[in-house]
Motif scaffolding. Structure first.
Motif, PDB file in Angstrom:
ATOM      1  N   PRO A 161       0.819  -1.220   0.000  1.00 49.82           N
ATOM      2  CA  PRO A 161       0.000   0.000   0.000  1.00 49.82           C
ATOM      3  C   PRO A 161       0.850   1.266   0.000  1.00 49.82           C
ATOM      4  O   PRO A 161       1.917   1.316   0.633  1.00 49.82           O
ATOM      5  CB  PRO A 161      -0.814  -0.118   1.293  1.00 49.82           C
ATOM      6  CG  PRO A 161      -0.860  -1.585   1.578  1.00 49.82           C
ATOM      7  CD  PRO A 161       0.455  -2.121   1.122  1.00 49.82           C
ATOM      8  N   ASP A 162       0.384   2.293  -0.700  1.00 47.73           N
ATOM      9  CA  ASP A 162       1.099   3.567  -0.744  1.00 47.73           C
ATOM     10  C   ASP A 162       1.359   4.114   0.651  1.00 47.73           C
ATOM     11  O   ASP A 162       2.416   4.702   0.918  1.00 47.73           O
ATOM     12  CB  ASP A 162       0.293   4.599  -1.543  1.00 47.73           C
ATOM     13  CG  ASP A 162       0.251   4.282  -3.032  1.00 47.73           C
ATOM     14  OD1 ASP A 162       1.131   3.542  -3.507  1.00 47.73           O
ATOM     15  OD2 ASP A 162      -0.677   4.767  -3.708  1.00 47.73           O
ATOM     16  N   GLU A 163       0.409   3.933   1.546  1.00 51.70           N
ATOM     17  CA  GLU A 163       0.553   4.449   2.902  1.00 51.70           C
ATOM     18  C   GLU A 163       1.755   3.838   3.621  1.00 51.70           C
ATOM     19  O   GLU A 163       2.447   4.517   4.386  1.00 51.70           O
ATOM     20  CB  GLU A 163      -0.724   4.185   3.703  1.00 51.70           C
ATOM     21  CG  GLU A 163      -0.662   4.633   5.166  1.00 51.70           C
ATOM     22  CD  GLU A 163      -0.356   6.120   5.303  1.00 51.70           C
ATOM     23  OE1 GLU A 163       0.256   6.485   6.331  1.00 51.70           O
ATOM     24  OE2 GLU A 163      -0.725   6.911   4.414  1.00 51.70           O
ATOM     25  N   HIS A 164       2.022   2.564   3.365  1.00 54.02           N
ATOM     26  CA  HIS A 164       3.174   1.920   4.004  1.00 54.02           C
ATOM     27  C   HIS A 164       4.485   2.487   3.470  1.00 54.02           C
ATOM     28  O   HIS A 164       5.457   2.624   4.219  1.00 54.02           O
ATOM     29  CB  HIS A 164       3.112   0.410   3.771  1.00 54.02           C
ATOM     30  CG  HIS A 164       1.980  -0.263   4.472  1.00 54.02           C
ATOM     31  ND1 HIS A 164       1.793  -1.634   4.463  1.00 54.02           N
ATOM     32  CD2 HIS A 164       0.954   0.238   5.212  1.00 54.02           C
ATOM     33  CE1 HIS A 164       0.713  -1.937   5.164  1.00 54.02           C
ATOM     34  NE2 HIS A 164       0.184  -0.822   5.618  1.00 54.02           N
ATOM     35  N   ILE A 165       4.517   2.810   2.199  1.00 52.13           N
ATOM     36  CA  ILE A 165       5.722   3.411   1.628  1.00 52.13           C
ATOM     37  C   ILE A 165       5.919   4.825   2.172  1.00 52.13           C
ATOM     38  O   ILE A 165       7.039   5.225   2.512  1.00 52.13           O
ATOM     39  CB  ILE A 165       5.636   3.416   0.087  1.00 52.13           C
ATOM     40  CG1 ILE A 165       5.558   1.973  -0.427  1.00 52.13           C
ATOM     41  CG2 ILE A 165       6.841   4.139  -0.522  1.00 52.13           C
ATOM     42  CD1 ILE A 165       5.347   1.865  -1.925  1.00 52.13           C
ATOM     43  N   ARG A 166       4.847   5.581   2.288  1.00 51.15           N
ATOM     44  CA  ARG A 166       4.947   6.929   2.861  1.00 51.15           C
ATOM     45  C   ARG A 166       5.420   6.860   4.310  1.00 51.15           C
ATOM     46  O   ARG A 166       6.254   7.673   4.742  1.00 51.15           O
ATOM     47  CB  ARG A 166       3.578   7.627   2.796  1.00 51.15           C
ATOM     48  CG  ARG A 166       3.216   8.150   1.419  1.00 51.15           C
ATOM     49  CD  ARG A 166       2.048   9.130   1.488  1.00 51.15           C
ATOM     50  NE  ARG A 166       0.816   8.478   1.927  1.00 51.15           N
ATOM     51  CZ  ARG A 166      -0.068   7.933   1.098  1.00 51.15           C
ATOM     52  NH1 ARG A 166       0.149   7.955  -0.222  1.00 51.15           N
ATOM     53  NH2 ARG A 166      -1.161   7.366   1.566  1.00 51.15           N
ATOM     54  N   ASN A 215       9.159   6.260   4.383  1.00 52.07           N
ATOM     55  CA  ASN A 215       9.926   7.459   4.046  1.00 52.07           C
ATOM     56  C   ASN A 215       9.904   8.482   5.182  1.00 52.07           C
ATOM     57  O   ASN A 215      10.909   9.154   5.450  1.00 52.07           O
ATOM     58  CB  ASN A 215       9.383   8.071   2.757  1.00 52.07           C
ATOM     59  CG  ASN A 215       9.693   7.221   1.542  1.00 52.07           C
ATOM     60  OD1 ASN A 215      10.688   6.503   1.516  1.00 52.07           O
ATOM     61  ND2 ASN A 215       8.832   7.276   0.535  1.00 52.07           N
ATOM     62  N   ASP A 245      13.876   2.844  -5.144  1.00 54.27           N
ATOM     63  CA  ASP A 245      12.519   2.842  -5.698  1.00 54.27           C
ATOM     64  C   ASP A 245      11.880   1.475  -5.444  1.00 54.27           C
ATOM     65  O   ASP A 245      12.106   0.525  -6.197  1.00 54.27           O
ATOM     66  CB  ASP A 245      12.573   3.154  -7.193  1.00 54.27           C
ATOM     67  CG  ASP A 245      11.192   3.308  -7.827  1.00 54.27           C
ATOM     68  OD1 ASP A 245      10.184   2.953  -7.173  1.00 54.27           O
ATOM     69  OD2 ASP A 245      11.119   3.764  -8.983  1.00 54.27           O
ATOM     70  N   ARG A 290       8.812   0.599  -5.786  1.00 53.54           N
ATOM     71  CA  ARG A 290       7.876   0.228  -6.852  1.00 53.54           C
ATOM     72  C   ARG A 290       8.607  -0.429  -8.016  1.00 53.54           C
ATOM     73  O   ARG A 290       8.092  -1.371  -8.635  1.00 53.54           O
ATOM     74  CB  ARG A 290       7.100   1.457  -7.337  1.00 53.54           C
ATOM     75  CG  ARG A 290       6.077   1.998  -6.350  1.00 53.54           C
ATOM     76  CD  ARG A 290       4.994   0.967  -6.048  1.00 53.54           C
ATOM     77  NE  ARG A 290       3.939   1.523  -5.207  1.00 53.54           N
ATOM     78  CZ  ARG A 290       3.241   0.813  -4.340  1.00 53.54           C
ATOM     79  NH1 ARG A 290       3.464  -0.498  -4.196  1.00 53.54           N
ATOM     80  NH2 ARG A 290       2.291   1.380  -3.617  1.00 53.54           N
TER      81      ARG A 290
END
Length: 412
Positions: A12-17, A20, A58, A60
């Motif tokens: 999920p995008d939230e986990h990557i955010r 970071n 990266d 992704r």
């Protein structure tokens, strides 16, 4: 019927955010003058890797590469006393109807990535037999489901991977394993010997032949005394590991929850904990930054969280759980040879963290092939994939000590 579902890694995008954000807020301890690897990961290496992880890495792109490269599935299995678990599996078929089914089992701090270099070599039938390769992420690892109940020990890990093979249609198969994969493979050989005919190991923990435990083995070992220089070097390396390199194991076997807070909350702590082993347990392998960060990211983004992966130590070393029907402790496994019908091949690599004289490995069961390699370490499948595959094909190929042990499956 078991529903096997294609799987795509999609963090999920939230986990990557979140990752970071945590990396942006990272702070570092100081370091003594002229500090090297003897005290742990050097500060300069940590700062460099964290900067790359935050600014250049990266996920992704790595995610897409893995999804393009690997055929992945989730396989639901039911484990006695623990209910249903969804297990992430890499499964590559060779296309050869006589291919040998091979279960590849990782350990800690390994993961399913270790099989990626083996796949193109194992699924081809040139220079030896071809294999259908199954590489599950163990429960609590990678993208497999975690376990929320006490007592999930060696018997349960073993039951899980065996039921994965059955669900995929492999009633008879062979096994390859290192680290915990080696221990689980030996437990499989004992618990499911009617299904497993051959096992290849590249980490072989055994108890020394103490006279009070096994007088016959002790007397047999005396025949080779004095040990060769190579044997003495092996014992010395193991002694060095036990006295100076096994602190992580004591912590994970005794207080995994305490350690888990740091591993779960801090990607910097997780990176240091795992990178320390990638560096110190390999045989001068030149890890790239991309390899290290992808490896650690799999732990950070894992379904159960990175702390869950340490619990196998606690459960395997714990006293017998009276509330669990099936139980195998690690010392029980050490003292129980596998049935004679299961053939073993042992491969000892120069940089392996635990090494013994080859003759001592015969205590595990019917060892029919012994090999030594002058390069490669604890992560042999990653460091020296050609050596692992060559040894496997020698073991299971024509004229090999375990040729055609799976009925109708000689790989040719």
């Amino acid at each position: 019927m078991t529903t096997i579902t294609p799987f795509t890694i999609a963090v999920p995008d939230e986990h990557i955010r979140q990752l970071n954000q945590k990396l942006e807020q990272a702070t570092f301890p100081d370091e003594l003058d002229a500090a090297g690897w003897d005290m742990g990961v050097p500060l300069v290496d940590m700062k460099r890797l964290v900067t790359i992880w935050r600014e250049n890495f990266d996920w992704r792109a790595q995610e897409k590469k893995l999804n393009d490269q690997l055929k992945q599935f989730t396989v639901p299995v039911t484990v006695d006393d623990f209910g249903d678990l969804d297990i992430h599996v890499v499964h590559h078929r060779s296309g050869n109807p006589r291919a040998i089914p091979l279960l590849f089992i990782h350990g800690w701090p390994g993961n399913f990535l270790e099989v990626t270099k083996l796949l193109p070599l194992l699924t081809k039938d040139d220079h030896g037999p071809a294999f259908d390769v199954v590489a599950p992420s163990l429960p609590n690892y990678g993208f497999s489901q975690g376990v929320q109940k006490r007592g999930f020990g060696l018997a349960q890990y073993t039951e899980t991977v065996h039921k994965v093979m059955i669900a995929l249609g492999y009633d008879k198969y062979v096994v390859q394993g290192g680290d915990w994969g080696s221990i689980i493979a030996r437990t499989l050989a004992t618990n499911y010997s009617t299904h497993i005919s051959a096992v290849h190991l590249n980490t072989i923990p055994v108890s020394p032949p103490y006279p009070w435990r096994n007088p016959l083995r002790f007397l047999q070992s005396l025949i080779s005394v004095p040990f060769s220089a190579k044997d003495r070097a092996c014992i010395s390396r193991t002694f060095e590991y036990v006295t100076k390199g096994s602190g992580y194991m004591i912590q994970q076997a005794s207080r995994p929850q305490t350690l888990g807070y740091g591993l779960h909350d801090s990607p910097v702590a997780l990176l240091a904990w795992i990178y320390d082993k990638l560096h110190s347990w390999s045989d001068s392998y030149s890890w790239t930054d991309e390899e290290i960060l992808t490896w650690v990211s799999v732990y950070f983004f894992s379904t159960a969280g990175p702390a869950a992966s340490t619990r196998i130590y606690y459960e395997a070393f714990a006293p017998k759980r009276v509330t669990v029907k099936k139980w195998v402790g690690i010392f029980d496994m050490f003292e129980t040879p596998a049935p004679a019908g299961v053939r073993f091949a042992v491969a000892q690599f120069k940089g392996e963290i635990m090494q013994w004289p080859l003759a001592w490995y015969r205590a595990i069961g019917n060892v029919v092939q012994e090999s030594e390699f002058e390069c490669g370490g604890h992560f042999a499948a990653w460091e020296a994939p050609e050596s692992i595959v060559g040894d496997l094909k020698k073991f299971l190929g024509k004229d090999g000590a375990a040729y055609a042990v799976v009925e109708g499956k000689d790989g040719y």
